[in-house]
Design a protein around this motif. Structure first.
Motif, short mmCIF file in Angstrom:
data_model
loop_
_atom_site.label_atom_id
_atom_site.label_comp_id
_atom_site.label_asym_id
_atom_site.label_seq_id
_atom_site.Cartn_x
_atom_site.Cartn_y
_atom_site.Cartn_z
N PRO A 100 -4.17 -9.17 0.61
CA PRO A 100 -5.62 -9.29 0.45
C PRO A 100 -6.23 -9.84 1.74
CG PRO A 100 -4.57 -11.20 -0.49
CD PRO A 100 -3.45 -10.31 0.03
N ASP A 101 -7.51 -10.08 1.72
CA ASP A 101 -8.21 -10.63 2.88
C ASP A 101 -7.91 -12.13 2.97
OD1 ASP A 101 -9.94 -11.50 4.84
OD2 ASP A 101 -11.61 -10.25 4.17
N ASP A 264 -2.70 -5.15 -8.91
CA ASP A 264 -4.04 -5.32 -8.32
C ASP A 264 -5.11 -4.63 -9.15
OD1 ASP A 264 -3.77 -2.64 -7.76
OD2 ASP A 264 -4.14 -2.79 -5.61
N ALA A 265 -4.89 -4.61 -10.46
CA ALA A 265 -5.77 -3.83 -11.33
C ALA A 265 -7.19 -4.36 -11.37
CB ALA A 265 -5.19 -3.79 -12.74
N GLU A 266 -7.41 -5.62 -10.97
CA GLU A 266 -8.77 -6.17 -10.98
C GLU A 266 -9.70 -5.47 -9.99
OE1 GLU A 266 -6.11 -9.66 -12.18
OE2 GLU A 266 -6.04 -8.02 -10.75
N PHE A 267 -9.13 -4.80 -8.99
CA PHE A 267 -9.96 -4.18 -7.95
C PHE A 267 -10.12 -2.69 -8.25
CE2 PHE A 267 -7.93 -7.68 -5.34
CZ PHE A 267 -9.02 -8.53 -5.49
N SER A 292 -0.98 -13.02 -5.81
CA SER A 292 -0.66 -12.64 -4.42
C SER A 292 -1.62 -11.60 -3.86
CB SER A 292 0.77 -12.12 -4.34
OG SER A 292 1.69 -13.15 -4.61
N LYS A 293 -2.10 -10.67 -4.70
CA LYS A 293 -3.01 -9.63 -4.24
C LYS A 293 -4.47 -10.00 -4.43
CE LYS A 293 0.32 -6.66 -3.25
NZ LYS A 293 1.47 -7.50 -3.61
N THR A 294 -4.74 -11.06 -5.21
CA THR A 294 -6.12 -11.46 -5.44
C THR A 294 -6.51 -12.65 -4.58
OG1 THR A 294 -5.34 -12.72 -7.36
CG2 THR A 294 -6.25 -10.52 -7.77
N LEU A 295 -5.70 -13.71 -4.57
CA LEU A 295 -5.97 -14.87 -3.73
C LEU A 295 -5.18 -14.79 -2.43
CD1 LEU A 295 -6.02 -17.74 -6.40
CD2 LEU A 295 -7.97 -16.68 -5.25
N GLY A 424 -6.95 -4.39 2.91
CA GLY A 424 -7.28 -5.71 2.40
C GLY A 424 -7.44 -6.75 3.48
N ASN A 425 -6.53 -6.75 4.46
CA ASN A 425 -6.51 -7.81 5.47
C ASN A 425 -7.03 -7.35 6.83
OD1 ASN A 425 -5.93 -10.55 6.04
ND2 ASN A 425 -4.04 -9.98 7.07
#
Length: 448
Positions: A100-101, A264-267, A292-295, A424-425
């Protein structure tokens, strides 16, 4: 046991890594089965499997179903003092999937949550972590998963661990005592496949098309399958309603278990996030997730929404997470901070995705883009005569990190050459220059 400081699995991984670098373990050299090495070292099998998984992820070892674990070809090295020092190009543009970012991590909010956890925790919470996770986090996660992901899970069946791979590893080790094979999506996440293989299960290829995994082709001789229904990695496909029904009917028919990676289903950018498969059949599906993929991966917290019949056993096998970190995440969830952060992140990633798609259209008109509706990555299909492996190598020399779709394959396929690009990053201001650098790498790698 291997001497030194630190966790036993880390010390064992260091010893094997050093033996490979020093040439004591040659190319293709087989390593002992995890049970045998654990018995020889008088340690738990978990210590050995964790060490093997780490070295597979780092590229020192490779694990093949039915063939055990061995030193990866061309990985063994002569003694370090005899080597000529080489330096790979530093990564200027990170277009690799998986992050993620990191610059957007909510430092202030997380610090507040952690500080409150520290100052308000009773003395009893400063001991060892309760088996399966702190009740406060298990309750917060059960609420979040039901409210946001459509899961059906009681707090007692939420098992806190350090990440998805660690959770899958714990589950696979338990399952390996009863089964020997598991269907895995092909293409799919290679590191998760390696985790499964090193835990004692043989991955079996399950093809994927635009409707997701071919669950209609699941073999009745199998009893286990690992899926990413909400957002397949790497194609981005969503498992269709019919394929979902097929998966659940198969699990019921063979008395099987589905391992659902909800990475990463939230995105999702075209509609509301797709609900979990677990919510339809909580006794047939084990749901895995993490922050890990959200925060950020550094938080090192994941979870399993386990079928009730597996919960007690899983609590004894997963690695522990620090109590204060658990309490901080519980507070972050309960306060609404996590929901607010996800809303902001979705807006940020949608803008960045649009910038990337637009830059590819301008700089790489000969390429086709797919898998853009969700997640933090997309696919770029290269011209027919291109070599994705060559483009990946040339790009790396120029400081551009990308992934070849072929690296996600369990069984080689004659696909169009395709790259997996993560965004993401990658800062917004660097998107266009990153695509320009990639375009140069594609031209340089072109045949003739």
């Amino acid at each position: 046991m291997v001497a030194g400081d630190g966790p036993r699995h880390a010390r064992l991984a260091m010893a094997i890594r050093t033996a490979i670098r020093d040439g004591q373990l040659s190319d293709g050299a087989p390593l002992p089965p995890s049970r045998e090495l654990a018995a020889e070292l008088s340690c738990s099998r978990w210590v050995v499997t964790q060490a093997y998984e780490q070295l597979v992820a780092e590229g020192y070892l490779e694990a093949h179903a039915g063939a055990g674990t061995k030193v990866r070809s061309a990985m063994a090295r002569p003694p370090a003092r005899a080597q000529k020092t080489t330096h790979s190009a530093p990564v200027r543009y990170d277009l690799g999937p998986g992050l993620p970012d990191l610059s957007a991590f909510p430092r202030a909010g997380w610090a507040r949550a952690w500080h409150k956890a520290l100052t308000e925790a009773p003395h009893s919470d400063l001991g060892y972590a309760p088996a399966g996770g702190h009740p406060a986090l298990r309750e917060a996660l059960a609420d979040y998963l039901g409210r946001v992901r459509g899961a059906t899970v009681a707090p007692d069946n939420v098992i806190v661990t350090t990440g998805v791979r660690e959770g899958v590893s714990a589950m696979a080790r338990l399952l390996a005592g009863q089964h020997d094979r598991i269907a895995v999506e092909d293409p799919g996440w290679a590191r998760l496949r390696a985790t499964i293989a090193s835990s004692g299960l043989q991955p079996v290829s399950l093809p994927v098309d635009r409707h997701g995994a071919r669950t209609d082709e699941l073999d009745d001789g199998l009893h286990l399958a690992a899926l990413t229904p909400a957002h397949h990695f790497p194609t981005g496909a969503v498992l269709s309603s019919q394929r979902r029904a097929d998966a659940l009917a198969w699990a019921e028919r063979v008395d099987g278990l589905l391992l659902e990676d909800d990475y990463d289903a939230e995105f999702r950018y075209d509609r509301r996030p797709i609900g979990t498969l677990q919510g339809l059949a909580p006794n047939r599906v084990a749901l895995f997730g993490s922050v890990s993929k959200t925060l950020a991966p550094a938080v090192r917290i994941g979870w399993i929404a386990a079928p009730p019949q597996w919960s007690t056993r899983l609590t004894q096998t997963v690695p522990e997470v620090g109590v204060l970190d658990q309490l901080a995440l519980a507070r972050f969830l309960r306060s609404g901070s996590y929901d607010r952060y996800l809303r902001q992140a979705r807006r940020r990633y949608r803008v960045r995705r649009d910038l990337l798609v637009s830059a590819i259209a301008r700089r790489l008109p000969q390429c086709r883009v797919s898998g853009v509706a969700a997640g933090l990555h997309l696919l770029v299909v290269l011209p027919e005569q291109s070599s994705a492996a060559m483009v990946t190598a040339v790009a790396a020399e120029a400081g551009v990190r990308v992934m070849d779709l072929a690296a996600c394959r369990l069984v080689p396929a004659h696909d169009r050459p395709t790259l997996v690009l993560g965004y993401g990053n990658l800062p917004d201001r660097m998107v266009d220059s990153a695509v320009m650098a990639l375009a140069t790498a594609i031209r340089t790698a072109a045949p003739g």
